[in-house]
Design an enzyme around this catalytic site. Structure first.
Site, PDB file in Angstrom:
ATOM      1  N   LEU A   1      31.458 -28.431  11.047  1.00 47.22           N
ATOM      2  CA  LEU A   1      32.133 -29.368  11.935  1.00 47.22           C
ATOM      3  C   LEU A   1      33.604 -28.970  11.984  1.00 47.22           C
ATOM      4  O   LEU A   1      34.148 -28.467  11.002  1.00 47.22           O
ATOM      5  CB  LEU A   1      32.016 -30.813  11.417  1.00 47.22           C
ATOM      6  CG  LEU A   1      30.628 -31.452  11.386  1.00 47.22           C
ATOM      7  CD1 LEU A   1      30.704 -32.842  10.768  1.00 47.22           C
ATOM      8  CD2 LEU A   1      30.023 -31.531  12.782  1.00 47.22           C
ATOM      9  N   ASP A   2      34.258 -29.210  13.119  1.00 50.29           N
ATOM     10  CA  ASP A   2      35.687 -28.941  13.227  1.00 50.29           C
ATOM     11  C   ASP A   2      36.458 -29.758  12.192  1.00 50.29           C
ATOM     12  O   ASP A   2      36.001 -30.815  11.749  1.00 50.29           O
ATOM     13  CB  ASP A   2      36.200 -29.319  14.618  1.00 50.29           C
ATOM     14  CG  ASP A   2      35.709 -28.375  15.703  1.00 50.29           C
ATOM     15  OD1 ASP A   2      35.187 -27.300  15.360  1.00 50.29           O
ATOM     16  OD2 ASP A   2      35.850 -28.736  16.890  1.00 50.29           O
ATOM     17  N   ARG A   3      37.657 -29.291  11.880  1.00 50.42           N
ATOM     18  CA  ARG A   3      38.525 -30.002  10.936  1.00 50.42           C
ATOM     19  C   ARG A   3      38.662 -31.485  11.301  1.00 50.42           C
ATOM     20  O   ARG A   3      38.594 -32.362  10.438  1.00 50.42           O
ATOM     21  CB  ARG A   3      39.915 -29.356  10.935  1.00 50.42           C
ATOM     22  CG  ARG A   3      40.930 -30.045  10.025  1.00 50.42           C
ATOM     23  CD  ARG A   3      42.358 -29.764  10.488  1.00 50.42           C
ATOM     24  NE  ARG A   3      42.713 -28.367  10.360  1.00 50.42           N
ATOM     25  CZ  ARG A   3      43.436 -27.867   9.353  1.00 50.42           C
ATOM     26  NH1 ARG A   3      43.872 -28.667   8.394  1.00 50.42           N
ATOM     27  NH2 ARG A   3      43.711 -26.579   9.321  1.00 50.42           N
TER      28      ARG A   3
ATOM     29  N   HIS B   1      33.383 -25.795  19.945  1.00 48.02           N
ATOM     30  CA  HIS B   1      34.152 -26.749  20.749  1.00 48.02           C
ATOM     31  C   HIS B   1      33.419 -27.176  22.018  1.00 48.02           C
ATOM     32  O   HIS B   1      34.053 -27.570  23.004  1.00 48.02           O
ATOM     33  CB  HIS B   1      35.521 -26.169  21.117  1.00 48.02           C
ATOM     34  CG  HIS B   1      36.429 -25.995  19.942  1.00 48.02           C
ATOM     35  ND1 HIS B   1      37.725 -25.537  20.059  1.00 48.02           N
ATOM     36  CD2 HIS B   1      36.239 -26.197  18.612  1.00 48.02           C
ATOM     37  CE1 HIS B   1      38.294 -25.468  18.864  1.00 48.02           C
ATOM     38  NE2 HIS B   1      37.400 -25.868  17.958  1.00 48.02           N
TER      39      HIS B   1
END
Length: 308
Positions: free
Chosen positions: A137-139, A237
Site C-alpha cells: 500500500l502507498d505510504r 497509483h
C-alpha cells in the site's frame, strides 16, 4: 574492513542461521540479518546462505563489513511506539498469514531514504518471526495489508494477486462527485516524469490496462463524495490516477488533484483506505479481512455530514 569469523560448535547443531547470528549479535534485527545475507555480507563456508538454512558443527560463519551491518541496525532504530501501534493494529493471524490495519503515513518496505518501515519491524511485532511481503500500500494509504508467514505461502498469495483472484475494496473521499451513482473507470495507465516527479497518467496507447469499479456511498458538503472502489487490476497509483482523470481527485491528494484536492476545514491527508481483502487461503478456506476506517477519514466524514 572489520570481519568476524565463527566456527559452529556441537551445541549449536541444526539451529537456523538467523537464530545463530542473533545469539552472537542479539541487537541485530531480523531485517538487517536478511539484507546482509542477500548482499553476501554474511556467508557460510564462504557461500551465500538463507536465514532459514540450518547450521552444522564445524561450519564457518564469515561476517564481513561488521561495522556497516551494525550501523545499518542502529540507523533504523527500534521504534517502540510504532511497534506497539502495529501490534495493536493486527486484524487477523493464523498459520498462513498476518494481517494488519496499516496506519497512514507508514511505509511498507524500506529503501535508501527510508528510516523505518513495516518490513523492518515485523520480526519485532511477532517476536522474531520472519514474514514475506506479498503486496503493498502507498505510504499515505491506510487499511488492510497481509504478510505471508513462509515462502510457500508468499508464492501462493503473490500468484493470487497476479491472477486477480484477490478481491479488493477501498473507501475514499473525493473532491467532486462522479456523474453516475456507480460505474467503471477503464483507462490504461503509464508512468511518466513531469516537473521533476514521477506520476501515473492515463494513456490510451499504453498496454497497461487498468479497471476500477466505483459506487457512491454518500454525497457530502462541498461536493465531496464518499465512494466504494474495487480495483480489478493493481497498477501503481491506479485509484489516485483514475479518480483524478474523471475530475474527482481523492481528498488530500495534491500530487494528482492539485488545489482541487483540498477542502477548507478538512485534514490535508490522503483520504484513501484499503477496507477489505477477500481471498482463499492455501487450505482453500475463503476469508474476508476488514479494517476500520482511519481516524482522519472518520472525522472528515462527520465534519462534512454535520455541515450539510
Amino acid at each position: 574492513m572489520l570481519q568476524n569469523i565463527k566456527t559452529i560448535s556441537v551445541e549449536d547443531n541444526n539451529i537456523r542461521l538467523d537464530r545463530y547470528i542473533r545469539r552472537i549479535f542479539p541487537d541485530l534485527r531480523q531485517s538487517v540479518i536478511e539484507k546482509s545475507l542477500r548482499k553476501g555480507l554474511i556467508k557460510v563456508d564462504d557461500c551465500k546462505a538463507k536465514s532459514s538454512d540450518r547450521v552444522n558443527p564445524g561450519q564457518t560463519i564469515t561476517i564481513k563489513y561488521l561495522d556497516y551491518i551494525k550501523n545499518t541496525n542502529s540507523d533504523r532504530k527500534y521504534n517502540e511506539k510504532l511497534v506497539n501501534l502495529l501490534r495493536d493494529s493486527i486484524l487477523y493471524k493464523d498459520e498462513y498469514i498476518l494481517a494488519i490495519n496499516k496506519p497512514r503515513g507508514v511505509i511498507v518496505q524500506g529503501g535508501e531514504k527510508v528510516k523505518i518501515s513495516i518490513s523492518d519491524l515485523l520480526d519485532q511485532i511477532r517476536e522474531g518471526e520472519t514474514f514475506k511481503i506479498v503486496h503493498r500500500l502507498d505510504r499515505d494509504t491506510s487499511g488492510v495489508i497481509i504478510f505471508a508467514r513462509n515462502a510457500n505461502v508468499a508464492r501462493y498469495l503473490i500468484e493470487e494477486f497476479k491472477e486477480r483472484r484477490v478481491k479488493k475494496t477501498y473507501l475514499a473521499l473525493t473532491s467532486g462527485t462522479p456523474s453516475k451513482d456507480s460505474g467503471t473507470i477503464d483507462y490504461p495507465l503509464v508512468k511518466k516524469y513531469a516537473s521533476g516527479q514521477e506520476k501515473v497518467v492515463v494513456d490510451e496507447n499504453s498496454p497497461e490496462d487498468a479497471t476500477t469499479h466505483f459506487s457512491i456511498i454518500a454525497t457530502l458538503k462541498h461536493n465531496v463524495a464518499y465512494l466504494k472502489l474495487q480495483p480489478i487490476t493493481g497498477r501503481t497509483h491506479q485509484l489516485r490516477a483514475h479518480l483524478a482523470h474523471i475530475n474527482c481527485p481523492i481528498l488530500g491528494d495534491g500530487k494528482y488533484g492539485g488545489r482541487k484536492a483540498f477542502v477548507d476545514g478538512i485534514a490535508n491527508k490522503i483520504h484513501l483506505h484499503s477496507h477489505s481483502l477477500s481471498f482463499k487461503l492455501p487450505n482453500n478456506k475463503e476469508i474476508i479481512i476488514t479494517a476500520p476506517l482511519s481516524e482522519h477519514i472518520e472525522k472528515s466524514i462527520k465534519t462534512l455530514q454535520n455541515s450539510l
